[in-house]
Design a protein around this motif. Structure first.
Motif, PDB file in Angstrom:
ATOM      1  N   ILE A 134      14.294  -1.026  -0.028  1.00 52.45           N
ATOM      2  CA  ILE A 134      14.675  -0.312   1.476  1.00 52.45           C
ATOM      3  C   ILE A 134      14.130   1.116   1.388  1.00 52.45           C
ATOM      4  O   ILE A 134      14.685   1.849   0.654  1.00 52.45           O
ATOM      5  CB  ILE A 134      15.851  -0.413   1.764  1.00 52.45           C
ATOM      6  N   ALA A 135      13.391   1.555   2.391  1.00 52.51           N
ATOM      7  CA  ALA A 135      13.055   3.010   2.453  1.00 52.51           C
ATOM      8  C   ALA A 135      13.887   3.461   3.647  1.00 52.51           C
ATOM      9  O   ALA A 135      13.594   2.702   4.945  1.00 52.51           O
ATOM     10  CB  ALA A 135      11.494   3.137   2.877  1.00 52.51           C
ATOM     11  N   HIS A 136      14.501   4.587   3.561  1.00 51.50           N
ATOM     12  CA  HIS A 136      15.449   5.020   4.972  1.00 51.50           C
ATOM     13  C   HIS A 136      14.419   5.772   6.014  1.00 51.50           C
ATOM     14  O   HIS A 136      14.574   5.544   6.904  1.00 51.50           O
ATOM     15  CB  HIS A 136      16.477   5.736   4.300  1.00 51.50           C
ATOM     16  N   SER A 190      -2.848   8.081   8.806  1.00 57.38           N
ATOM     17  CA  SER A 190      -2.960   7.055   9.240  1.00 57.38           C
ATOM     18  C   SER A 190      -2.857   6.078   8.639  1.00 57.38           C
ATOM     19  O   SER A 190      -2.515   4.529   8.455  1.00 57.38           O
ATOM     20  CB  SER A 190      -4.095   6.775  10.249  1.00 57.38           C
ATOM     21  N   SER A 191      -2.885   6.356   7.090  1.00 54.59           N
ATOM     22  CA  SER A 191      -2.719   5.329   6.024  1.00 54.59           C
ATOM     23  C   SER A 191      -1.373   4.718   5.780  1.00 54.59           C
ATOM     24  O   SER A 191      -0.361   5.328   6.142  1.00 54.59           O
ATOM     25  CB  SER A 191      -3.449   6.077   4.598  1.00 54.59           C
ATOM     26  N   ALA A 192      -1.531   3.791   5.097  1.00 54.94           N
ATOM     27  CA  ALA A 192      -0.204   3.115   4.621  1.00 54.94           C
ATOM     28  C   ALA A 192       0.659   4.093   3.372  1.00 54.94           C
ATOM     29  O   ALA A 192      -0.066   4.732   2.762  1.00 54.94           O
ATOM     30  CB  ALA A 192       0.005   1.793   4.244  1.00 54.94           C
ATOM     31  N   TYR A 193       2.113   3.935   3.480  1.00 58.98           N
ATOM     32  CA  TYR A 193       2.589   4.649   2.679  1.00 58.98           C
ATOM     33  C   TYR A 193       3.796   3.849   2.052  1.00 58.98           C
ATOM     34  O   TYR A 193       4.013   2.875   2.541  1.00 58.98           O
ATOM     35  CB  TYR A 193       3.187   6.043   3.030  1.00 58.98           C
ATOM     36  N   ASP A 194       4.658   4.366   1.065  1.00 57.70           N
ATOM     37  CA  ASP A 194       5.458   3.852   0.467  1.00 57.70           C
ATOM     38  C   ASP A 194       7.023   4.483   0.605  1.00 57.70           C
ATOM     39  O   ASP A 194       7.007   5.437   1.080  1.00 57.70           O
ATOM     40  CB  ASP A 194       5.416   2.976  -0.851  1.00 57.70           C
ATOM     41  N   LYS A 195       8.052   3.870  -0.055  1.00 59.21           N
ATOM     42  CA  LYS A 195       9.342   4.519  -0.054  1.00 59.21           C
ATOM     43  C   LYS A 195       9.348   5.806  -0.787  1.00 59.21           C
ATOM     44  O   LYS A 195      10.434   6.646  -0.515  1.00 59.21           O
ATOM     45  CB  LYS A 195      10.394   3.438  -0.748  1.00 59.21           C
ATOM     46  N   SER A 196       8.425   6.299  -1.463  1.00 58.30           N
ATOM     47  CA  SER A 196       8.408   7.759  -1.987  1.00 58.30           C
ATOM     48  C   SER A 196       8.524   8.880  -0.910  1.00 58.30           C
ATOM     49  O   SER A 196       8.737  10.045  -1.174  1.00 58.30           O
ATOM     50  CB  SER A 196       7.013   7.697  -3.033  1.00 58.30           C
TER      51      SER A 196
END
Length: 345
Positions: A134-136, A190-196
């Motif tokens: 889960i990314a906050h 505009s690119s995807a990113y993750d929980k980092s």
């Protein structure tokens, strides 16, 4: 947790006292009719987005560093179908408010060791979320609230309005959800990113805790300016004297690891939690910090900035042209003026 269908008013009295404004709805005080205990009630219009917020918050209900949800009701409120979330009421106020109160009058100083202990608590909440993919996505001091348990104060994370599950540990987040001060560089694109992206926000919070001002800010009246975006994307920030002169090198190195513009090279939450500055916070030097003084000096400005952030957030899921943001050029902005003067020299 099954949602309750009967009227919340059967169980609670709803106060007119507003406790706060979340991303998706306001929070008011409510009182149990049986125990007279006070709770926080968050009112959300029923939608897939709201149900996701509730679902992710409930998944974190067993973490002691995350605000606890007691009940969820499906009711009509103000003629609209709503989800009513009953949560523990955090009586101790926001993180920055607590620091200002502690240092008011110069009777006590806020120290590097206290900042490390606070970061340990915040990182514990993020660790719990990231272990569950889960990314906050909205880590900021306004979402960090204190409650009291016996003689101890506990800091907890709240507001899951931007939270989202990641998919198979991959790059699955694309919606540009952020608060400008704390936004990671990859979220601006505009690119995807993750929980980092949460780790970057942790780095910004740690920076402010240690000095009282943010590493990235706008020099214009915009909530986030082109220049601010450029500095975020390129990682342009400093550790200026005198505020940073006596702060440990280990703290600065940890911030550098979290504010790495390359998300793949950025520290993970496991690495942050394993850092000795975090996990052995009781060994961190009790160096007095400028934080309390600068937060108090900039309190009026900080309130204005928070209001601007709220208005900016409101535009992210509606029409960008509908919100007019007040210019800081027409306000007394002592903290930013100080930073600007240093840049000019």
């Amino acid at each position: 947790m099954p949602y309750k269908k009967h009227s919340l008013i059967d169980d609670f009295e709803i106060s007119t006292k507003v406790l706060g404004l979340g991303i998706n709805g306001k929070v008011v005080e409510c009182i149990s009719r049986t125990t007279r205990k006070k709770y926080a009630l968050k009112i959300l219009l029923d939608s897939p987005k709201s149900r996701r917020e509730v679902s992710l918050h409930l998944k974190a209900k067993h973490c002691p560093q995350i605000v606890e949800v007691s009940d969820v009701y499906e009711n009509s409120y103000g003629g609209e179908k709503c989800l009513l979330i009953v949560m523990e009421k955090m009586e101790g106020g926001e993180l920055f408010q607590r620091i200002q109160e502690k240092t008011e009058g110069g009777l006590a100083s806020f120290t590097e060791r206290e900042a490390a202990e606070i970061m340990n608590e915040i990182c514990s909440a993020v660790y719990f979320l990231h272990k569950r993919n889960i990314a906050h996505r909205d880590l900021k001091p306004e979402n960090l609230l204190y409650t009291t348990k016996g003689k101890h104060s506990i800091l907890k994370l709240t507001d899951f309005g931007f939270a989202k599950e990641t998919v198979n540990e991959g790059l699955s987040l694309q919606t540009p959800c952020y608060t400008p001060y704390y936004v990671a560089p990859e979220v601006l694109g505009s690119s995807a990113y993750d929980k980092s992206c949460d780790i970057w926000s942790l780095g910004v919070i740690m920076y402010i805790l240690l000095c009282g001002f943010p590493p990235f800010y706008s020099n214009t009246g915009l909530a986030i300016s082109p220049g601010m975006k450029k500095r975020i994307r390129t990682g342009q920030y400093e550790f200026p004297d005198p505020e940073w002169k006596n702060i440990s090198l280990s703290a600065k190195d940890l911030i550098r690891g979290m504010l790495n513009v390359n998300a793949e090279s950025r520290l993970t939450i496991e690495q942050v939690m394993g850092n000795e500055w975090i996990c052995k916070f009781s060994n961190v030097p009790q160096t007095p910090l400028f934080t309390g003084k600068l937060l108090r000096e900039g309190e009026e400005n900080w309130t204005e900035v928070q209001e601007e952030m709220t208005r900016s957030l409101a535009t992210m899921r509606v029409d960008y042209e509908r919100i007019n943001i007040k210019s800081l050029d027409f306000s007394n902005n002592s903290l930013l003026d100080k930073r600007r003067n240093k840049k000019a020299k």
